[in-house]
Design a protein around this motif. Structure first.
Motif, PDB file in Angstrom:
ATOM      1  N   ASN A 130     -36.087  26.848  43.498  1.00  0.00           N
ATOM      2  CA  ASN A 130     -35.145  25.764  43.175  1.00  0.00           C
ATOM      3  C   ASN A 130     -35.984  24.613  42.634  1.00  0.00           C
ATOM      4  N   LYS A 132     -36.065  21.626  41.005  1.00  0.00           N
ATOM      5  CA  LYS A 132     -36.005  20.185  41.301  1.00  0.00           C
ATOM      6  C   LYS A 132     -36.157  19.925  42.798  1.00  0.00           C
ATOM      7  N   GLU A 133     -35.501  20.755  43.595  1.00  0.00           N
ATOM      8  CA  GLU A 133     -35.550  20.578  45.049  1.00  0.00           C
ATOM      9  C   GLU A 133     -36.965  20.851  45.577  1.00  0.00           C
ATOM     10  N   ASP A 134     -37.558  21.943  45.109  1.00  0.00           N
ATOM     11  CA  ASP A 134     -38.896  22.309  45.596  1.00  0.00           C
ATOM     12  C   ASP A 134     -39.930  21.270  45.176  1.00  0.00           C
ATOM     13  N   ASN A 137     -39.668  18.086  47.210  1.00  0.00           N
ATOM     14  CA  ASN A 137     -40.190  18.352  48.560  1.00  0.00           C
ATOM     15  C   ASN A 137     -41.718  18.380  48.576  1.00  0.00           C
ATOM     16  N   GLN A 146     -40.064  11.444  53.687  1.00  0.00           N
ATOM     17  CA  GLN A 146     -38.850  12.172  53.290  1.00  0.00           C
ATOM     18  C   GLN A 146     -37.870  11.311  52.489  1.00  0.00           C
ATOM     19  N   ASP A 149     -37.222  10.143  46.324  1.00  0.00           N
ATOM     20  CA  ASP A 149     -36.174  10.875  45.604  1.00  0.00           C
ATOM     21  C   ASP A 149     -36.214  10.599  44.101  1.00  0.00           C
ATOM     22  N   TYR A 150     -35.421  11.383  43.379  1.00  0.00           N
ATOM     23  CA  TYR A 150     -35.212  11.144  41.956  1.00  0.00           C
ATOM     24  C   TYR A 150     -34.276   9.953  41.798  1.00  0.00           C
ATOM     25  N   HIS A 191     -36.095  14.594  35.147  1.00  0.00           N
ATOM     26  CA  HIS A 191     -36.007  14.274  36.580  1.00  0.00           C
ATOM     27  C   HIS A 191     -37.373  13.962  37.179  1.00  0.00           C
TER      28      HIS A 191
END
Ligand code: GLN
Length: 304
Positions: A130, A132-134, A137, A146, A149-150, A191
């Motif tokens: 994934n 963008k998610e990976d 992270n 944590q 973010d984008y 992104h």
């Protein structure tokens, strides 16, 4: 003993007093509204000390600074196989230059100009489950934070006006140096550029490049030779057609972004991040470059 805080204080005063602070990047509409008078510095030393001044805690768009991070992730995933598709020579041209790509048959000069970063983005789109998610992270992990973010508005804003990057991606595709659809690769690229960090967070994310590949939590993320390569590419290619000027005046590996951020580091010693959104004509932060020149001159700490 060097009095780092006094040096940052002096740099801050000088920056405040400069009458011309450069121009904010207006080709990405969301960035055009940022106040040019923002200025912050954060210095993180490997001995645990840190020093800061000004707007160091305000998040901003890291833009091309992200290219170093995608490169490091690609090195983790496929290591040397990157270099069949991207070269490692300085380009001496602006970050979004197109002609060289055609002259050199679709092999970008280096991974820190747009064409090279778009090939690296293609590698990540292929290799990550994934993407963008990976990738976000991975950044959160490096900084142990944590909240990173984008900024989806910035990504959408760049996409709307990203004609040159579409041209670059299409040219790469025509040479067979883009495996995924142009739209998917550029969506990832816009992104990655939109990620927001403040100066302190940048020093945490880049900590591993100064700390022999170990991130802020002292976990090994890159090999020594991967770190050497990333730092060498930052030194020779991190500031496009001003890479020579940055090495000459500052003397550290580093990377700029059109959001006005600059990160630079001294291996085994410190990471420093500056933010001043006004750019010079080469697309690098005007005050940020001056501040870093002052920093290495006053402390006497550079790789040379
Ligand atoms: N997102 C920007 C672009 O592709 C990044 C350029 C930069 O920061 N130099 O044009």
């Amino acid at each position: 003993m060097i009095d780092y805080q006094s040096i940052l204080d002096e740099i801050y005063l000088e920056a405040l007093n400069s009458s011309y602070k450069g121009e904010v990047a207006s080709y990405i509409p969301e960035l055009a509204t940022i106040d040019v008078s923002n200025f912050g510095v954060y210095l993180k030393q490997l001995n645990g000390n840190s020093y800061s001044i000004g707007d160091w805690d305000k998040p901003f768009s890291i833009q091309s600074i992200s290219k170093v991070l995608t490169l490091s992730k690609a090195l983790q995933l496929i290591d040397c196989n990157i270099w069949d598709r991207v070269d490692v020579e300085p380009s001496g041209n602006p970050f979004n230059f197109l002609s060289l790509l055609e002259q050199e048959n679709g092999i970008p000069r280096n991974p820190l100009i747009n064409s090279g970063a778009i090939v690296v983005a293609d590698i990540l789109v292929s290799k990550l489950e994934n993407p963008k998610e990976d990738f976000i992270n991975y950044i959160r992990d490096l900084a142990n934070d944590q909240t990173i973010d984008y900024n989806y508005k910035v990504a959408a804003s760049e996409k709307e006006k990203g004609f040159k990057n579409y041209a670059i991606a299409n040219l790469l595709k025509s040479y067979g140096n883009l495996k995924n659809p142009v739209e998917d690769v550029l969506d990832f690229y816009f992104h990655q550029c939109s990620i927001e960090l403040n100066c302190e967070q940048i020093t945490k994310v880049f900590y591993l490049f100064s700390n022999k590949g170990k991130c802020i939590q002292e976990i090994k993320r890159l090999t020594l030779s991967q770190v050497k390569r990333v730092n060498a590419i930052m030194l020779t290619c991190g500031f496009y057609d001003e890479a020579g000027e940055f090495a000459f005046t500052v003397g550290l590996p580093g990377k700029s972004g059109v959001g006005g951020g600059i990160v630079a580091l001294l291996p085994n010693n410190f990471v420093i991040a500056t933010w001043s959104p006004g750019l010079n004509e080469k697309g690098n932060s005007l005050i940020g470059m001056k501040a870093l020149e002052q920093f290495t001159t006053k402390t006497g700490e550079s790789i040379f």
